[in-house]
Design a protein around this motif. Structure first.
Motif, PDB file in Angstrom:
ATOM      1  N   ALA A 180     -11.385 -10.974 -10.628  1.00  0.00           N
ATOM      2  CA  ALA A 180     -11.139  -9.560 -10.340  1.00  0.00           C
ATOM      3  C   ALA A 180     -11.831  -8.668 -11.362  1.00  0.00           C
ATOM      4  O   ALA A 180     -12.435  -7.649 -11.010  1.00  0.00           O
ATOM      5  CB  ALA A 180      -9.637  -9.285 -10.307  1.00  0.00           C
ATOM      6  N   ASP A 181     -11.773  -9.044 -12.650  1.00  0.00           N
ATOM      7  CA  ASP A 181     -12.430  -8.251 -13.690  1.00  0.00           C
ATOM      8  C   ASP A 181     -13.949  -8.270 -13.512  1.00  0.00           C
ATOM      9  O   ASP A 181     -14.621  -7.245 -13.721  1.00  0.00           O
ATOM     10  CB  ASP A 181     -12.064  -8.790 -15.074  1.00  0.00           C
ATOM     11  N   THR A 235       0.833  -1.206   0.000  1.00  0.00           N
ATOM     12  CA  THR A 235       0.000   0.000   0.000  1.00  0.00           C
ATOM     13  C   THR A 235       0.864   1.252   0.000  1.00  0.00           C
ATOM     14  O   THR A 235       0.582   2.222  -0.717  1.00  0.00           O
ATOM     15  CB  THR A 235      -0.940   0.000   1.212  1.00  0.00           C
ATOM     16  N   ASP A 236       1.932   1.235   0.799  1.00  0.00           N
ATOM     17  CA  ASP A 236       2.844   2.382   0.828  1.00  0.00           C
ATOM     18  C   ASP A 236       3.480   2.608  -0.542  1.00  0.00           C
ATOM     19  O   ASP A 236       3.648   3.752  -0.984  1.00  0.00           O
ATOM     20  CB  ASP A 236       3.942   2.163   1.874  1.00  0.00           C
ATOM     21  N   ALA A 237       3.849   1.521  -1.215  1.00  0.00           N
ATOM     22  CA  ALA A 237       4.471   1.650  -2.541  1.00  0.00           C
ATOM     23  C   ALA A 237       3.463   2.125  -3.582  1.00  0.00           C
ATOM     24  O   ALA A 237       3.806   2.877  -4.503  1.00  0.00           O
ATOM     25  CB  ALA A 237       5.070   0.315  -2.963  1.00  0.00           C
ATOM     26  N   TRP A 238       2.225   1.681  -3.432  1.00  0.00           N
ATOM     27  CA  TRP A 238       1.176   2.023  -4.396  1.00  0.00           C
ATOM     28  C   TRP A 238       0.713   3.475  -4.217  1.00  0.00           C
ATOM     29  O   TRP A 238       0.588   4.222  -5.199  1.00  0.00           O
ATOM     30  CB  TRP A 238       0.018   1.048  -4.220  1.00  0.00           C
ATOM     31  N   LEU A 239       0.461   3.870  -2.983  1.00  0.00           N
ATOM     32  CA  LEU A 239      -0.043   5.218  -2.699  1.00  0.00           C
ATOM     33  C   LEU A 239       1.117   6.145  -2.343  1.00  0.00           C
ATOM     34  O   LEU A 239       1.139   6.757  -1.271  1.00  0.00           O
ATOM     35  CB  LEU A 239      -1.070   5.175  -1.562  1.00  0.00           C
ATOM     36  N   ARG A 240       2.081   6.240  -3.231  1.00  0.00           N
ATOM     37  CA  ARG A 240       3.231   7.108  -3.011  1.00  0.00           C
ATOM     38  C   ARG A 240       3.688   7.694  -4.330  1.00  0.00           C
ATOM     39  O   ARG A 240       3.753   6.994  -5.339  1.00  0.00           O
ATOM     40  CB  ARG A 240       4.381   6.312  -2.373  1.00  0.00           C
ATOM     41  N   ASP A 241       3.960   8.994  -4.308  1.00  0.00           N
ATOM     42  CA  ASP A 241       4.486   9.682  -5.491  1.00  0.00           C
ATOM     43  C   ASP A 241       3.623   9.448  -6.718  1.00  0.00           C
ATOM     44  O   ASP A 241       4.136   9.241  -7.833  1.00  0.00           O
ATOM     45  CB  ASP A 241       5.928   9.231  -5.779  1.00  0.00           C
ATOM     46  N   ARG A 291       0.657 -12.806  -9.163  1.00  0.00           N
ATOM     47  CA  ARG A 291      -0.006 -11.510  -9.319  1.00  0.00           C
ATOM     48  C   ARG A 291       0.634 -10.448  -8.429  1.00  0.00           C
ATOM     49  O   ARG A 291       0.779  -9.288  -8.833  1.00  0.00           O
ATOM     50  CB  ARG A 291      -1.494 -11.655  -9.008  1.00  0.00           C
ATOM     51  N   LEU A 292       1.028 -10.836  -7.227  1.00  0.00           N
ATOM     52  CA  LEU A 292       1.678  -9.871  -6.342  1.00  0.00           C
ATOM     53  C   LEU A 292       3.048  -9.459  -6.880  1.00  0.00           C
ATOM     54  O   LEU A 292       3.426  -8.283  -6.819  1.00  0.00           O
ATOM     55  CB  LEU A 292       1.826 -10.450  -4.932  1.00  0.00           C
ATOM     56  N   VAL A 293       3.792 -10.420  -7.387  1.00  0.00           N
ATOM     57  CA  VAL A 293       5.114 -10.103  -7.932  1.00  0.00           C
ATOM     58  C   VAL A 293       4.974  -9.213  -9.177  1.00  0.00           C
ATOM     59  O   VAL A 293       5.757  -8.275  -9.372  1.00  0.00           O
ATOM     60  CB  VAL A 293       5.886 -11.395  -8.248  1.00  0.00           C
ATOM     61  N   ALA A 294       3.970  -9.472 -10.013  1.00  0.00           N
ATOM     62  CA  ALA A 294       3.733  -8.612 -11.176  1.00  0.00           C
ATOM     63  C   ALA A 294       3.379  -7.195 -10.732  1.00  0.00           C
ATOM     64  O   ALA A 294       3.815  -6.208 -11.341  1.00  0.00           O
ATOM     65  CB  ALA A 294       2.608  -9.195 -12.045  1.00  0.00           C
ATOM     66  N   ASP A 335      -3.337  -4.828 -13.309  1.00  0.00           N
ATOM     67  CA  ASP A 335      -4.682  -4.307 -13.137  1.00  0.00           C
ATOM     68  C   ASP A 335      -5.257  -4.742 -11.789  1.00  0.00           C
ATOM     69  O   ASP A 335      -4.719  -5.596 -11.104  1.00  0.00           O
ATOM     70  CB  ASP A 335      -5.592  -4.787 -14.277  1.00  0.00           C
ATOM     71  N   ASN A 336      -6.355  -4.099 -11.415  1.00  0.00           N
ATOM     72  CA  ASN A 336      -7.065  -4.408 -10.177  1.00  0.00           C
ATOM     73  C   ASN A 336      -6.134  -4.462  -8.956  1.00  0.00           C
ATOM     74  O   ASN A 336      -6.050  -5.485  -8.261  1.00  0.00           O
ATOM     75  CB  ASN A 336      -7.818  -5.742 -10.304  1.00  0.00           C
ATOM     76  N   PRO A 337      -5.429  -3.373  -8.655  1.00  0.00           N
ATOM     77  CA  PRO A 337      -4.535  -3.396  -7.491  1.00  0.00           C
ATOM     78  C   PRO A 337      -5.275  -3.636  -6.183  1.00  0.00           C
ATOM     79  O   PRO A 337      -4.710  -4.216  -5.244  1.00  0.00           O
ATOM     80  CB  PRO A 337      -3.871  -2.011  -7.515  1.00  0.00           C
ATOM     81  N   ASP A 338      -6.538  -3.197  -6.100  1.00  0.00           N
ATOM     82  CA  ASP A 338      -7.315  -3.442  -4.880  1.00  0.00           C
ATOM     83  C   ASP A 338      -7.495  -4.932  -4.624  1.00  0.00           C
ATOM     84  O   ASP A 338      -7.379  -5.408  -3.485  1.00  0.00           O
ATOM     85  CB  ASP A 338      -8.680  -2.754  -4.972  1.00  0.00           C
TER      86      ASP A 338
END
Length: 612
Positions: free
Chosen positions: A233-234, A119-125, A349-352, A139-142
């Protein structure tokens, strides 16, 4: 994230690179300062596991003594073994309960750490925006953060603990089985073979055959699980989008088209589930036959020694139990294969996802990459906004703005115009630091001095007060100041609802949302204001009223507006026009329009109403 492990392999495809990337996450967690009590939990789980192994060894000898007591019809020994069993059962249950509890705490700790890091990496800069703009493979990071992290964390702990238990049981019971089974003498083609501890070799051979067949039959499941997770997810995203856009869909009677789209998404879910079901069916045939044969296999193998009088009934039962433990330990892969496939899907999916975030960070950090250089005015220097040979491109390399240069001084009010597709909104994002693709340089005032208003303002969940003051906390401004700001923008009817919690993005119309965003500016009084069609939902008269209010209330603030509606020029000191050209749009400077009498009359009426 610079301090995060970066997976090595291609995104979206399970492979050894995914496993290496995930293993690096685990190592990073175990040495991270914010790991919490992870190490103590691991020690606790290991201690409970060792206790379980010791108890199972004692159960094995109890098994021999119990059946020997039955075989000899020794009632006193039988009663004693019942008491021993109750004590062992109590100890086993205690160890199992605390092992489960500590394991769940460990899973929660690992999930919390991994969720926080991603989350920190995603919601940063501005990464969350950039990821949506360019990284289709993430896609679909949530879904990845909420569901894939849970699966990866829970199954990782389960697998490690299962391997620890299996290895411990294997080490403990191989010795017991070896000593109990004795040698086997057989003749093959005239060659006499002496096989010591033949029951051990029988268990190993049985497990190897089962594991090999399981891998061969079940290997397609890994790829199918990846496709299943993506399809789910889609499908969930389509349902969420239909819910969030319910009003627009209803007004244009688009339900039938939405149903068709959702049906198509579910058709993909159904198709991949059918693939998975067929794969699981094939694997179930194998595992069912394998498990059924395992019920009698050790007894059949040991029966000749029992009938020859070389072992008692109790020893036969002990051998069967020891064989079962050895075989169960060696069968860990067979029993867990469906879960392994699911874990590999979540891990991939997490590694991607992490790969895509790392690529964005590398793009920003690499001086050789053609990106827009963002510079902030040093403390003590005069503030300004400077565009220096700015080039803005799409993530695929297509240039949308070329060679744009301009300097905007404090207190200036500049309108940026241009036909649709000339790159006005992309320029707005670039100034805000959201858009790294391109070249040139943008020099900005301090970030805390800047405020950005897009066409659709963001209204967070919570009270109206929290929504009005966002991103500052509600207590940063007095309630009277908040009510006054609402009154000034024509939302006085909401002044008594500051502490009410509602979905304000649904309660308020888009025009009211834009007025609320102007009220935020009145409270926060930034020195630099950037508007991207921020009054587009208002009629011309109300647009003039809001712009007049902004200019009169914050006379020292610089205003940079993006828009094309008539009348906006009257509130700006100069205009920059983006003209579409081959190779990218360029600025053409035009003189500000003279304020019309109609606009003057509207402004006069608005100022008179404020004075009254």
């Amino acid at each position: 994230m610079a301090d995060e492990p970066s997976p090595d392999g291609p995104a979206g495809r399970p492979g050894t690179s995914d496993l290496r990337g995930f293993w690096r996450w685990i190592r990073a967690w175990l040495v991270a300062p914010d790991r919490g009590n992870a190490r103590l939990l691991i020690l606790g789980v290991v201690a409970m596991t060792i206790a379980q192994v010791v108890i199972q060894i004692r159960f094995n000898t109890w098994n021999r003594d119990f059946f020997d007591a039955l075989d000899k019809r020794n009632a006193q020994a039988f009663q004693h073994q019942i008491i021993v069993f109750l004590v062992l059962a109590a100890l086993s249950m205690t160890a199992a309960v605390y092992q489960l509890y500590l394991k769940q705490l460990l899973q929660l700790s690992w999930r919390e750490w991994l969720t926080r890091r991603l989350t920190d990496a995603w919601l940063r800069d501005c990464r969350q925006y950039q990821l949506e703009a360019c990284a289709a493979e993430a896609d679909n990071p949530d879904q990845r953060i909420a569901e894939d992290v849970r699966l990866a964390a829970d199954l990782s702990v389960d697998f490690v603990l299962g391997l620890l238990i299996s290895a411990s049981m294997l080490i403990a019971f191989v010795g017991i089985l070896w000593s109990l089974s004795g040698p086997l003498d057989v003749a093959l083609g005239g060659i006499a073979l002496h096989i010591p501890g033949y029951m051990v070799w029988a268990a190993v051979l049985y497990a190897l055959i089962g594991s090999g067949l399981t891998w061969w039959v079940g290997r397609p499941m890994v790829g199918i699980q990846v496709r299943r997770t993506t399809a789910e997810a889609d499908f969930r995203f389509g349902l969420t989008r239909a819910r969030e856009s319910g009003e627009s869909i209803a007004l244009i009677r688009g339900e039938a088209d939405e149903r068709r789209g959702i049906d198509r998404s579910f058709g993909q879910v159904r198709g991949v589930w059918r693939e998975l079901m067929r794969s699981q069916r094939n694997l179930m045939w194998l595992t069912s036959a394998y498990g059924t044969l395992a019920m009698i296999f050790p007894t059949v193998v040991a029966a000749p020694a029992y009938f020859a009088g070389a072992m008692s009934l109790g020893v036969l039962m002990q051998v069967g139990a020891a064989f079962g433990q050895v075989q169960a330990s060696l069968n860990w892969f067979v029993d867990r294969f469906p879960n392994i496939a699911e874990w590999r899907s979540a891990t991939s999916r997490l590694v991607a996802f992490q790969d895509a975030l790392d690529d964005l960070e590398a793009l920003a950090a690499d001086p050789n990459q053609p990106t827009i250089a963002m510079e902030e005015i040093a403390e003590g220097e005069p503030e300004r906004l400077e565009l220096d040979q700015l080039e803005i491109a799409f993530s695929d390399g297509t240039t949308v703005i070329k060679g744009a240069s301009a300097v905007i001084e404090p207190g200036e009010r500049v309108l940026i115009k241009g036909e649709s597709g000339s790159g006005k909104s992309t320029l707005f994002r670039a100034i805000g630091g959201l858009w790294p693709w391109g070249g040139g340089r943008i020099v900005t005032p301090p970030r805390e001095a800047m405020a950005f208003l897009p066409q659709r303002p963001y209204l967070p969940l919570g009270t109206l007060s929290g929504t009005l003051c966002y991103p500052a906390p509600a207590e940063a401004f007095a309630a009277e100041a908040q009510r006054d700001a609402l009154e000034r923008v024509g939302l006085g009817h909401l002044a008594d609802q500051l502490e009410e919690e509602q979905r304000w993005d649904r309660v308020l119309s888009l025009g009211e949302q834009q007025r609320l965003a102007i009220a935020r500016l009145l409270l926060q009084a930034p020195r630099w204001i950037f508007l991207d069609e921020a009054t587009a939902a208002l009629d011309e008269e109300n647009q003039d009223m809001m712009m007049t209010l902004l200019v009169e209330s914050l006379p020292e603030a610089a205003i940079v507006s993006i828009g094309h509606r008539p009348g906006l020029e009257a509130f700006h000191t100069r205009t920059l026009t983006l003209e579409k050209r081959e190779g990218g749009a360029r600025f053409r400077r035009t003189a500000p329009r003279v304020v019309s009498e109609k606009t003057k009359r509207r402004r006069a009426r608005f100022l008179a109403s404020r004075a009254a």
